[in-house]
Design an enzyme around this catalytic site. Structure first.
Site, mmCIF file in Angstrom:
data_model
loop_
_atom_site.group_PDB
_atom_site.id
_atom_site.type_symbol
_atom_site.label_atom_id
_atom_site.label_comp_id
_atom_site.label_asym_id
_atom_site.label_seq_id
_atom_site.Cartn_x
_atom_site.Cartn_y
_atom_site.Cartn_z
ATOM 1 N N ASN A 10 1.122 -1.360 -0.119
ATOM 2 C CA ASN A 10 0.060 0.041 -0.131
ATOM 3 C C ASN A 10 0.755 1.346 0.016
ATOM 4 O O ASN A 10 0.310 2.299 -0.039
ATOM 5 C CB ASN A 10 -0.943 -0.093 1.345
ATOM 6 C CG ASN A 10 -1.860 -1.132 1.133
ATOM 7 O OD1 ASN A 10 -2.517 -1.382 0.267
ATOM 8 N ND2 ASN A 10 -1.925 -1.935 2.405
ATOM 9 N N ASN A 74 10.677 -0.299 4.895
ATOM 10 C CA ASN A 74 9.312 -0.019 5.647
ATOM 11 C C ASN A 74 8.636 -1.141 5.129
ATOM 12 O O ASN A 74 7.971 -1.303 3.994
ATOM 13 C CB ASN A 74 8.698 1.455 5.068
ATOM 14 C CG ASN A 74 7.540 1.758 5.849
ATOM 15 O OD1 ASN A 74 6.915 0.935 6.427
ATOM 16 N ND2 ASN A 74 6.903 2.883 5.504
ATOM 17 N N HIS A 80 3.918 -5.774 11.147
ATOM 18 C CA HIS A 80 3.257 -6.248 12.355
ATOM 19 C C HIS A 80 3.080 -7.524 12.428
ATOM 20 O O HIS A 80 2.494 -8.235 13.335
ATOM 21 C CB HIS A 80 2.053 -5.567 12.743
ATOM 22 C CG HIS A 80 2.491 -4.035 12.394
ATOM 23 N ND1 HIS A 80 3.145 -3.228 13.020
ATOM 24 C CD2 HIS A 80 1.978 -3.138 11.620
ATOM 25 C CE1 HIS A 80 3.283 -2.077 12.697
ATOM 26 N NE2 HIS A 80 2.449 -2.024 11.733
ATOM 27 N N ASP A 87 13.058 -13.120 9.159
ATOM 28 C CA ASP A 87 13.983 -14.447 8.951
ATOM 29 C C ASP A 87 15.036 -14.006 7.777
ATOM 30 O O ASP A 87 16.205 -14.291 8.121
ATOM 31 C CB ASP A 87 13.347 -15.586 8.679
ATOM 32 C CG ASP A 87 12.720 -16.158 10.081
ATOM 33 O OD1 ASP A 87 13.187 -15.580 11.465
ATOM 34 O OD2 ASP A 87 12.033 -16.880 10.067
ATOM 35 N N HIS A 100 9.161 4.054 9.514
ATOM 36 C CA HIS A 100 7.799 4.115 9.340
ATOM 37 C C HIS A 100 7.231 5.605 9.022
ATOM 38 O O HIS A 100 8.122 6.704 9.676
ATOM 39 C CB HIS A 100 6.998 3.733 10.633
ATOM 40 C CG HIS A 100 7.262 2.156 10.500
ATOM 41 N ND1 HIS A 100 6.715 1.363 9.837
ATOM 42 C CD2 HIS A 100 8.105 1.471 11.417
ATOM 43 C CE1 HIS A 100 7.187 0.222 10.234
ATOM 44 N NE2 HIS A 100 8.136 0.128 11.371
ATOM 45 N N ILE A 101 6.649 6.098 8.150
ATOM 46 C CA ILE A 101 6.168 7.317 7.913
ATOM 47 C C ILE A 101 5.427 8.166 9.020
ATOM 48 O O ILE A 101 5.592 9.146 9.424
ATOM 49 C CB ILE A 101 5.368 7.405 6.421
ATOM 50 C CG1 ILE A 101 6.055 6.923 5.131
ATOM 51 C CG2 ILE A 101 4.836 8.734 6.335
ATOM 52 C CD1 ILE A 101 5.349 6.649 3.976
ATOM 53 N N SER A 102 4.504 7.185 9.783
ATOM 54 C CA SER A 102 3.505 7.590 10.525
ATOM 55 C C SER A 102 4.303 7.489 11.938
ATOM 56 O O SER A 102 5.380 6.514 11.909
ATOM 57 C CB SER A 102 2.423 6.984 10.568
ATOM 58 O OG SER A 102 2.463 5.537 10.861
ATOM 59 N N ARG A 111 -0.125 -2.032 16.059
ATOM 60 C CA ARG A 111 0.986 -1.327 15.338
ATOM 61 C C ARG A 111 2.297 -1.567 16.316
ATOM 62 O O ARG A 111 3.280 -0.967 15.861
ATOM 63 C CB ARG A 111 0.771 -0.104 14.764
ATOM 64 C CG ARG A 111 -0.506 -0.201 13.682
ATOM 65 C CD ARG A 111 -0.733 1.006 13.037
ATOM 66 N NE ARG A 111 -1.748 1.275 12.356
ATOM 67 C CZ ARG A 111 -2.345 0.871 11.221
ATOM 68 N NH1 ARG A 111 -1.207 0.348 10.385
ATOM 69 N NH2 ARG A 111 -3.548 0.822 10.785
#
Ligand code: DQA
Length: 145
Positions: A10, A74, A80, A87, A100-102, A111
């Site tokens: 996404n 990312n 999660h 691995d 992570h952008i957020s 999360r």
């Protein structure tokens, strides 16, 4: 020196996807930020890869073995859930930074777990797309040590 930036599911929808959380810049902007930051940091090459498929991300990490000096990853939602990506990162043992952008730490409980983090020497959250530039900077510093 070559860096590989890996983006999970996404992230190709940046700009359209929940702009209140991920901002209004699109995936091309992310690629441009990585290319510019990589050049500024003195990397010879920065490859930026995105896939919506867990196995393709595992394949990409495996293919990096012996060819790539550092990884910025990312894993998006796979952060999660994916022991397979963890691995793969452990298998190739290429120095890696999680991005992570957020600010994931301020979001939902699900999360708060990151499998990939266990194979990364640093994590950057909540800096928007500039977090990738920051990650490339940390990667360069780490590789120069
Ligand atoms: C994300 C955070 C994840 O929880 C989410 O599933 C994403 C993007 C981020 O960059 O903030 O897809 O990795």
């Amino acid at each position: 020196m070559k860096a590989l930036v890996i983006n999970g599911p996404n992230l190709n929808m940046l700009g359209i996807r929940e702009p209140g959380i991920y901002g209004s810049d699109n995936y091309d902007c992310l690629v441009q930020i990585c290319q510019e930051a990589g050049a500024a940091q003195g990397f010879d090459e920065v490859e930026v890869f995105q896939s919506n498929h867990e196995g393709s991300i595992v394949d990409k990490i495996q293919e990096a073995y012996g060819k790539v000096d550092g990884i910025v990853i990312n894993p998006a939602a796979y952060t999660h859930t994916s022991v397979a990506i963890l691995d793969a990162l452990k298998a190739v043992a290429i120095p890696a930074v999680e991005v992570h952008i957020s600010a994931v730490e301020t979001r939902e409980d699900f999360r708060q777990v990151s499998y990939a983090r266990l194979a990364c020497f640093a994590t950057i959250t909540g800096e928007g797309l500039q977090g990738y530039a920051h990650a490339l900077e940390l990667l360069k510093e780490h590789l120069e040590k």
